[in-house]
Design a protein around this motif. Structure first.
Motif, short mmCIF file in Angstrom:
data_model
loop_
_atom_site.label_atom_id
_atom_site.label_comp_id
_atom_site.label_asym_id
_atom_site.label_seq_id
_atom_site.Cartn_x
_atom_site.Cartn_y
_atom_site.Cartn_z
N ARG A 228 0.83 -1.21 0.00
CA ARG A 228 0.00 0.00 0.00
C ARG A 228 0.86 1.26 0.00
O ARG A 228 0.44 2.30 -0.52
CB ARG A 228 -0.96 -0.01 1.19
CG ARG A 228 -2.05 -1.09 1.04
CD ARG A 228 -2.86 -1.23 2.30
NE ARG A 228 -3.50 0.01 2.70
CZ ARG A 228 -4.65 0.45 2.20
NH1 ARG A 228 -5.30 -0.27 1.32
NH2 ARG A 228 -5.15 1.59 2.60
N MET B 4 -3.64 -1.89 -9.71
CA MET B 4 -3.66 -2.76 -8.55
C MET B 4 -4.86 -3.71 -8.62
O MET B 4 -5.92 -3.35 -9.10
CB MET B 4 -3.73 -1.91 -7.28
CG MET B 4 -3.61 -2.68 -5.99
SD MET B 4 -3.07 -1.57 -4.65
CE MET B 4 -3.42 -2.58 -3.23
N PHE C 142 -7.13 -5.97 -6.01
CA PHE C 142 -7.38 -6.05 -4.57
C PHE C 142 -7.84 -7.45 -4.17
O PHE C 142 -8.39 -8.20 -4.98
CB PHE C 142 -8.45 -5.04 -4.17
CG PHE C 142 -8.01 -3.61 -4.27
CD1 PHE C 142 -7.63 -2.91 -3.14
CD2 PHE C 142 -7.97 -2.97 -5.50
CE1 PHE C 142 -7.22 -1.60 -3.23
CE2 PHE C 142 -7.56 -1.65 -5.60
CZ PHE C 142 -7.18 -0.97 -4.46
N ALA D 198 -12.75 -5.56 -5.47
CA ALA D 198 -13.11 -4.15 -5.61
C ALA D 198 -13.57 -3.82 -7.03
O ALA D 198 -13.28 -2.76 -7.57
CB ALA D 198 -11.96 -3.24 -5.19
N VAL D 199 -14.28 -4.75 -7.63
CA VAL D 199 -14.89 -4.50 -8.94
C VAL D 199 -16.18 -3.71 -8.66
O VAL D 199 -16.96 -4.09 -7.81
CB VAL D 199 -15.20 -5.83 -9.64
CG1 VAL D 199 -16.04 -5.61 -10.86
CG2 VAL D 199 -13.90 -6.54 -10.00
N PHE D 200 -16.35 -2.59 -9.36
CA PHE D 200 -17.48 -1.70 -9.05
C PHE D 200 -18.81 -2.38 -9.38
O PHE D 200 -19.08 -2.70 -10.53
CB PHE D 200 -17.36 -0.39 -9.82
CG PHE D 200 -16.05 0.31 -9.59
CD1 PHE D 200 -15.58 0.55 -8.31
CD2 PHE D 200 -15.27 0.71 -10.66
CE1 PHE D 200 -14.37 1.18 -8.08
CE2 PHE D 200 -14.05 1.34 -10.45
CZ PHE D 200 -13.61 1.57 -9.17
N PRO D 201 -19.66 -2.55 -8.37
CA PRO D 201 -20.89 -3.33 -8.62
C PRO D 201 -21.92 -2.58 -9.46
O PRO D 201 -22.81 -3.21 -10.03
CB PRO D 201 -21.44 -3.58 -7.20
CG PRO D 201 -20.82 -2.54 -6.34
CD PRO D 201 -19.51 -2.17 -6.96
N ASN E 139 -10.35 -8.33 -2.26
CA ASN E 139 -11.79 -8.56 -2.42
C ASN E 139 -12.27 -8.06 -3.79
O ASN E 139 -13.42 -7.68 -3.94
CB ASN E 139 -12.57 -7.92 -1.28
CG ASN E 139 -12.41 -6.43 -1.27
OD1 ASN E 139 -11.71 -5.87 -2.12
ND2 ASN E 139 -13.05 -5.75 -0.35
N ARG F 198 -9.12 -5.14 -15.64
CA ARG F 198 -9.16 -3.70 -15.39
C ARG F 198 -7.76 -3.16 -15.17
O ARG F 198 -7.42 -2.06 -15.62
CB ARG F 198 -10.04 -3.43 -14.16
CG ARG F 198 -10.10 -1.97 -13.76
CD ARG F 198 -11.08 -1.74 -12.64
NE ARG F 198 -10.61 -2.36 -11.39
CZ ARG F 198 -11.30 -2.33 -10.24
NH1 ARG F 198 -12.46 -1.74 -10.19
NH2 ARG F 198 -10.83 -2.92 -9.17
N ALA F 199 -6.94 -3.95 -14.46
CA ALA F 199 -5.57 -3.51 -14.20
C ALA F 199 -4.71 -3.54 -15.47
O ALA F 199 -3.94 -2.62 -15.73
CB ALA F 199 -4.94 -4.38 -13.12
N ASN G 160 -22.17 -8.52 -9.93
CA ASN G 160 -22.82 -9.40 -8.96
C ASN G 160 -23.41 -10.65 -9.58
O ASN G 160 -23.77 -11.59 -8.89
CB ASN G 160 -23.91 -8.64 -8.20
CG ASN G 160 -23.32 -7.79 -7.10
OD1 ASN G 160 -22.10 -7.69 -6.99
ND2 ASN G 160 -24.16 -7.19 -6.30
#
Lengths: 352, 283
Positions: free
Chosen positions: A47, A79, A81, A85-88, A83, A146-147, A132
């Motif tokens: 981080r 990055m 993550f 952190a894909v935007f729902p 969990n 995405r990264a 989801n």
């Protein structure tokens, strides 16, 4: 593409020293894992490199340029993550496109890059769906896509596979290696799972209590652990440690007399990999009292004691040993690691 | 267990159902009947009398204007407060506790506090006079200063009613894992973009609840208005109160009550439509 220099990073949380003077150099295109048990500071270090946390002191250079003080977006990194952190609230397409949209890339380039990244990670069929509706493994693919879509100089991954079930983890690990080998992006990968680190990395930095214990290739770290911690953390079963006495520059281990390492005191710790032994004639070698014998199919796992100290050794599956037996073992002398009982550090390998 | 005795759940909810029926449904039906009847005969006389009243249009306009002025400001302040408190580590609970104090004060008491500040001999005038900004006591709450009166009531309402919005917003913000904002930050989103494109869409359920609750409460505004403006600033609930107590005309009072209910229900439907909450698109 860029190299990374971590120079004397310290991080204190109040009185707690999370990172104690960490220095590490990662070459351009290299895949380095930060491996250690939870609480060792590996995620904090990641981080700090990302810019999500500020170091108490020290410097981080990406591509020869100090990035301490720069916001994350100006560090040229992406990055993944733990969990995901894909935007729902965005479709998979918009998720993968997010970094490019932020860079104000035109629609044609966005489409090109999203399709490329989606192709690499086999998520083309889901581009119109919402996250989801996807499984954990698919979401993880979206996060990696995405990264990669922004073609970062540096890719940071924080335990990306730890939320997946065992089978999927193995599959994703192989696939990740394939994808990242092709991309050639400098990657720092945080994990507590040694098999992930061993399987994926060019080099591993083993961390413990805010300190880098050893940096080296997976094979180096496995065969020549620098400290007792590294030997005990890496390998399944972990390395065995047998404290033995030193007399007149020699170590008496069972009927064996082994040359003691230079600089050894009255006792020394014999570090022995479970599979670096062979069954010997009774009474010839190290005597092991077998408590439990577990036939695993590919090998035979024995748990017991040598010199009254607990050990685990691995023998070929055909050997017939049962619980309660006393057997003699002959260690592979080239694969012995000698460690100091006081500092826990290994003595330099003796020249054979 | 429950398969053997399927009636258990119904028995368990029976007390609350009975309670609601007795103290909510029966009075509701009675009120609706009262408003739509005249001497036991269905009639629109009450509604006509209400609509023909001198204060009807003014109270309707005032109530809507006040709601339009107060609710968005409260939402904005609550979002700012929620975001601020989210960045605080230690002392967070204390600050939240202090910010929610207005919730514990009764409407009327809050109105009286603001009256003490804003009346002719109040603290506000003393302050302005002390600073030499005004030369003599100025009137802020009279019928001759409708704009000042409106602003005073709006400010008092905002002070009194923002905390409940904030509590809901803070609860909503707590539901959003920090990794979403961090991921957005890594991929180049600045603070505003993160707020508008990540945080706001992810707290839709909280936004919806807060807006519905606060708007319905705003349509029911009464005590603060009564304390500060009296009949100089007629609002719907105030008119219902007057018809009930001063005029002893329960039918027209009931018509006002039903109107407020219809307006509140309509606002709720608007919010449900405008801020769609799709569980598929939430964390």
């Amino acid at each position: 593409m860029a190299n990374i220099v971590i120079d004397g990073i310290r991080k204190n949380f109040g009185a707690f020293e999370a990172l104690k003077d960490i220095s590490l150099t990662i070459s351009d295109g290299e895949f380095v894992s930060l491996l250690g048990p939870s609480g060792c500071g590996k995620t904090t270090l990641l981080r700090i490199i990302a810019g999500l946390e500020t170091a108490t002191s020290g410097d981080v250079l990406i591509g020869e340029r100090s990035v301490i003080g720069l916001p994350p977006k100006d560090r040229g990194l992406a990055m993944v993550f733990q969990n995901y952190a894909v935007f729902p609230h965005m479709t998979v397409y918009e998720n993968v496109a997010f970094g490019l949209r932020m860079q104000k890339a035109d629609d044609r380039r966005v489409k090109e890059q999203v399709e490329k990244a989606a192709g690499l990670l086999h998520i083309e069929p889901y581009l119109d769906r919402y996250p989801n509706k996807l499984s954990g493994g698919q979401r993880q693919r979206v996060a990696v896509a995405r990264a990669l879509a922004v073609e970062p100089r540096v890719l940071l991954m924080d335990e990306p596979l730890s939320n997946l079930d065992a089978l999927l983890r193995l599959e994703m690990r192989t696939e990740l290696k394939t994808v990242l080998q092709g991309a050639g992006t400098t990657t720092i990968y945080v994990t507590h799972d040694q098999t992930e680190a061993m399987g994926l990395s060019n080099r591993i930095a083993v961390m413990h209590d805010g300190v880098v214990e050893q940096v080296g290739s997976p094979v180096e770290i496995y065969n020549h652990p620098a400290t007792r911690f590294v030997g005990g953390f890496i390998g399944n079963p972990p390395m065995n440690f047998i404290t033995v006495a030193v007399e007149d520059g020699a170590v008496a281990a069972g009927t064996l007399r082994l040359p003691a390492p230079a600089g050894a005191g009255r006792e020394v710790v014999l570090g022995l990999r479970g599979e670096a032994v062979a069954l010997a004639a009774p009474g010839d070698g190290l005597d092991m009292t077998v408590r439990v014998a577990e036939p695993m199919g590919s090998h035979l796992l024995l748990t017991g004691a040598i010199h009254g100290q607990p050990v685990r050794v691995i023998l070929p599956p055909a050997e017939r040993v049962r619980g309660g037996d006393v057997i003699s073992l002959r260690p592979d002398l080239d694969r012995i690691t000698w460690l100091s009982p006081e500092s826990g550090k290994s003595y330099p390998a003796a020249m054979a | 267990m429950s398969q053997n005795r399927p009636w258990i759940p119904y028995v368990l909810i029976l007390p609350s159902v009975a309670f609601l029926a007795l103290l909510f449904l029966v009075p509701l039906v009675q009120t609706i009947w009262l408003s739509m009847s005249d001497n036991g005969v269905p009639s629109l006389a009450n509604a006509q009398r209400m609509a023909g009243d001198l204060n009807f249009t003014r109270s309707l306009k005032n109530t809507f204007l006040l709601t339009l002025a107060v609710v968005p400001v409260q939402l904005a302040i609550a979002l700012a407060m929620g975001t601020m408190v989210g960045k605080i580590g230690r002392g967070r609970e204390t600050i939240l506790w202090i910010w929610t104090i207005p919730l514990g004060i009764s409407d009327l008491a809050a109105g009286l506090v603001w009256l003490a500040i804003l009346q002719n001999s109040g603290y506000f005038n003393s302050l302005l006079y002390g600073l030499g900004i005004i030369e003599r006591q100025t009137s802020w709450l009279s019928y001759q200063t409708p704009v000042a009166l409106f602003l005073a009531i709006a400010v008092a309402e905002i002070w009194r009613g923002t905390a409940i919005v904030m509590v809901i917003i803070v609860a909503g913000l707590n539901q959003v894992p920090k990794e979403f904002r961090e991921a957005a930050e890594i991929f180049g989103a600045g603070p505003w973009v993160r707020f508008w494109r990540i945080t706001l869409p992810l707290i839709r359920p909280a936004l919806q609840s807060a807006l519905i609750l606060r708007t319905v409460l705003a349509f029911e505004v009464f005590s603060v208005v009564y304390a500060l403006g009296g009949r100089n600033f007629p609002v719907l609930v105030g008119e219902a109160y007057n018809w009930q107590n001063q005029n002893q005309n329960y039918g027209v009072a009931a018509a006002y009550a039903v109107l407020i209910m219809v307006v509140s229900l309509a606002a709720t439907v608007v919010y449900l439509r405008a801020i769609k909450v799709d569980p598929e698109r939430l964390p």
